[in-house]
Design a protein around this motif. Structure first.
Motif, PDB file in Angstrom:
ATOM      1  N   THR A   1      12.981  10.167  -5.704  1.00  0.00           N
ATOM      2  CA  THR A   1      12.570   9.292  -4.606  1.00  0.00           C
ATOM      3  C   THR A   1      11.374   9.842  -3.828  1.00  0.00           C
ATOM      4  O   THR A   1      10.398   9.126  -3.554  1.00  0.00           O
ATOM      5  N   GLU A   2      11.416  11.111  -3.454  1.00  0.00           N
ATOM      6  CA  GLU A   2      10.360  11.680  -2.624  1.00  0.00           C
ATOM      7  C   GLU A   2       9.012  11.723  -3.344  1.00  0.00           C
ATOM      8  O   GLU A   2       7.972  11.399  -2.757  1.00  0.00           O
ATOM      9  N   ILE A   3       9.021  12.092  -4.612  1.00  0.00           N
ATOM     10  CA  ILE A   3       7.758  12.185  -5.339  1.00  0.00           C
ATOM     11  C   ILE A   3       7.189  10.792  -5.618  1.00  0.00           C
ATOM     12  O   ILE A   3       5.964  10.586  -5.613  1.00  0.00           O
ATOM     13  N   ILE A   4       8.079   9.802  -5.821  1.00  0.00           N
ATOM     14  CA  ILE A   4       7.615   8.429  -6.012  1.00  0.00           C
ATOM     15  C   ILE A   4       7.056   7.883  -4.702  1.00  0.00           C
ATOM     16  O   ILE A   4       6.037   7.180  -4.681  1.00  0.00           O
ATOM     17  N   ASN A   5       7.706   8.220  -3.586  1.00  0.00           N
ATOM     18  CA  ASN A   5       7.179   7.824  -2.275  1.00  0.00           C
ATOM     19  C   ASN A   5       5.761   8.348  -2.076  1.00  0.00           C
ATOM     20  O   ASN A   5       4.873   7.632  -1.605  1.00  0.00           O
ATOM     21  N   ALA A   6       5.559   9.607  -2.428  1.00  0.00           N
ATOM     22  CA  ALA A   6       4.237  10.227  -2.280  1.00  0.00           C
ATOM     23  C   ALA A   6       3.195   9.471  -3.087  1.00  0.00           C
ATOM     24  O   ALA A   6       2.067   9.243  -2.620  1.00  0.00           O
ATOM     25  N   LYS A   7       3.582   9.086  -4.283  1.00  0.00           N
ATOM     26  CA  LYS A   7       2.659   8.354  -5.154  1.00  0.00           C
ATOM     27  C   LYS A   7       2.347   6.974  -4.581  1.00  0.00           C
ATOM     28  O   LYS A   7       1.180   6.549  -4.541  1.00  0.00           O
ATOM     29  N   LEU A   8       3.363   6.267  -4.081  1.00  0.00           N
ATOM     30  CA  LEU A   8       3.169   4.909  -3.575  1.00  0.00           C
ATOM     31  C   LEU A   8       2.351   4.891  -2.281  1.00  0.00           C
ATOM     32  O   LEU A   8       1.499   4.017  -2.091  1.00  0.00           O
ATOM     33  N   ILE A   9       2.587   5.843  -1.389  1.00  0.00           N
ATOM     34  CA  ILE A   9       1.791   5.903  -0.159  1.00  0.00           C
ATOM     35  C   ILE A   9       0.338   6.226  -0.502  1.00  0.00           C
ATOM     36  O   ILE A   9      -0.599   5.681   0.090  1.00  0.00           O
ATOM     37  N   THR A  10       0.144   7.107  -1.463  1.00  0.00           N
ATOM     38  CA  THR A  10      -1.220   7.421  -1.915  1.00  0.00           C
ATOM     39  C   THR A  10      -1.897   6.173  -2.471  1.00  0.00           C
ATOM     40  O   THR A  10      -3.079   5.918  -2.204  1.00  0.00           O
ATOM     41  N   ASP A  11      -1.140   5.368  -3.232  1.00  0.00           N
ATOM     42  CA  ASP A  11      -1.681   4.106  -3.756  1.00  0.00           C
ATOM     43  C   ASP A  11      -2.101   3.182  -2.613  1.00  0.00           C
ATOM     44  O   ASP A  11      -3.164   2.547  -2.668  1.00  0.00           O
ATOM     45  N   LEU A  12      -1.262   3.114  -1.583  1.00  0.00           N
ATOM     46  CA  LEU A  12      -1.559   2.254  -0.437  1.00  0.00           C
ATOM     47  C   LEU A  12      -2.820   2.718   0.280  1.00  0.00           C
ATOM     48  O   LEU A  12      -3.707   1.918   0.586  1.00  0.00           O
ATOM     49  N   MET A  13      -2.917   4.016   0.528  1.00  0.00           N
ATOM     50  CA  MET A  13      -4.086   4.556   1.218  1.00  0.00           C
ATOM     51  C   MET A  13      -5.355   4.390   0.377  1.00  0.00           C
ATOM     52  O   MET A  13      -6.413   4.028   0.884  1.00  0.00           O
ATOM     53  N   THR A  14      -5.240   4.647  -0.912  1.00  0.00           N
ATOM     54  CA  THR A  14      -6.389   4.492  -1.809  1.00  0.00           C
ATOM     55  C   THR A  14      -6.870   3.049  -1.805  1.00  0.00           C
ATOM     56  O   THR A  14      -8.079   2.779  -1.784  1.00  0.00           O
ATOM     57  N   SER A  15      -5.915   2.125  -1.794  1.00  0.00           N
ATOM     58  CA  SER A  15      -6.249   0.710  -1.819  1.00  0.00           C
ATOM     59  C   SER A  15      -7.024   0.291  -0.575  1.00  0.00           C
ATOM     60  O   SER A  15      -8.083  -0.336  -0.669  1.00  0.00           O
ATOM     61  N   ILE A  16      -6.532   0.650   0.611  1.00  0.00           N
ATOM     62  CA  ILE A  16      -7.209   0.188   1.832  1.00  0.00           C
ATOM     63  C   ILE A  16      -8.541   0.889   2.062  1.00  0.00           C
ATOM     64  O   ILE A  16      -9.438   0.347   2.701  1.00  0.00           O
ATOM     65  N   ILE A  17      -8.688   2.095   1.519  1.00  0.00           N
ATOM     66  CA  ILE A  17      -9.941   2.827   1.719  1.00  0.00           C
ATOM     67  C   ILE A  17     -11.014   2.397   0.723  1.00  0.00           C
ATOM     68  O   ILE A  17     -12.188   2.266   1.072  1.00  0.00           O
TER      69      ILE A  17
END
Length: 291
Positions: free
Chosen positions: A150-166
């Motif tokens: 769960t934690e490592i997948i969370n890290a990946k998904l938040i990174t995806d979100l940040m990458t997307s908006i930036i």
């Protein structure tokens, strides 16, 4: 278990996580994630916590107060806040909002937030709202059915979100034409309101854009600053009034948006290399002679 966006319309969801110290020091992690239905109109919340909040308005409207400024948030808009700063948010009583959110932190969080705020306002309109909904839905699902990953997948998904908006939402000059369209919308607004009191903070809020990005891109596009553009418009209007009316210098100063006559006179001479009275004498005479 929630498998789709449709399931989130059934009830409110709020999942709070407690993560390991190792995770806190190493990767992005989810502190809280959830979905709030439009039936749950909560009062204003104001607090400061060591985290970052990303909120997506699915439907309805709300108001955000952040760092002393107030922003309106409508359907399909996003809100990105540093929760360590004073903030509050509230659903509109007439059109209550339906929102999805993730509150996160971690060593890289400040870097992503700083990179984002160089270009954008805390409330903005995404180019692809569906992508935002999908990523936050995936974060909700991942935390609803916890596993050892769960934690490592969370890290990946938040990174995806940040990458997307930036990278996707008109932050860099090589993005879509939407940012340039906003700059021309700003020009259109200034052309209609240049005699009024205008400041960069209000202008940035009106067009959902960072004032730093606005000032940089405006000068890049037009070769002058916003302040100089407004000043030029006022001087041109003053020249017209000096030539074609009998209004006093004081009246013209006020009409053109200069509330200090001495400042107006100084700026006019600096721009035209001639005083207001000399300009009137020279050009109103030419007009009369021509007629």
């Amino acid at each position: 278990m929630h498998n789709s966006l449709d399931n989130f319309s059934q009830k409110d969801i709020k999942i709070t996580n407690i993560v390991s110290k190792e995770t806190e020091k190493s990767v992005l992690y989810v502190h809280e994630v959830g979905y709030l239905t439009s039936k749950s109109v909560s009062p204003t919340k104001r607090f400061q916590t060591d985290s970052f909040l990303f909120l997506y308005v699915v439907n309805g409207k709300g108001v955000v107060e952040y760092d002393g400024s107030v922003y309106k948030a409508d359907s399909e808009q996003c809100i990105f806040l540093d929760c360590r700063r004073p903030h509050s948010y509230q659903s509109d009583s007439k059109e209550p909002w339906e929102v999805m959110w993730v509150k996160f932190n971690g060593t890289p969080a400040q870097y992503y937030y700083s990179l984002f705020t160089r270009e954008k306002c805390c409330v903005f309109i995404p180019n692809n709202p569906q992508n935002i909904k999908i990523i936050i839905s995936q974060i909700i699902n991942n935390n609803d059915r916890k596993s050892k990953y769960t934690e490592i997948i969370n890290a990946k998904l938040i990174t995806d979100l940040m990458t997307s908006i930036i990278t996707e939402y008109c932050i860099y000059k090589d993005c879509s034409g939407k940012s340039k369209n906003k700059i021309f919308s700003v020009i259109d607004y200034l052309d209609k309101h240049f005699t009024e009191s205008i400041n960069l903070d209000d202008l940035a809020q009106r067009f959902y854009i960072s004032k730093f990005y606005l000032t940089r891109e405006f000068k890049k596009e037009f070769g002058i600053t916003i302040i100089q553009y407004i000043l030029n418009k006022r001087i041109e209007y003053a020249k017209e009034l000096l030539t074609f009316t009998d209004k006093t210098i004081e009246e013209i100063s006020e009409i053109c948006g200069f509330h200090d006559q001495s400042y107006f006179s100084k700026q006019f001479k600096k721009s035209e290399n001639i005083t207001c009275l000399s300009y009137r004498k020279k050009y109103s005479n030419s007009k009369n002679q021509a007629s």
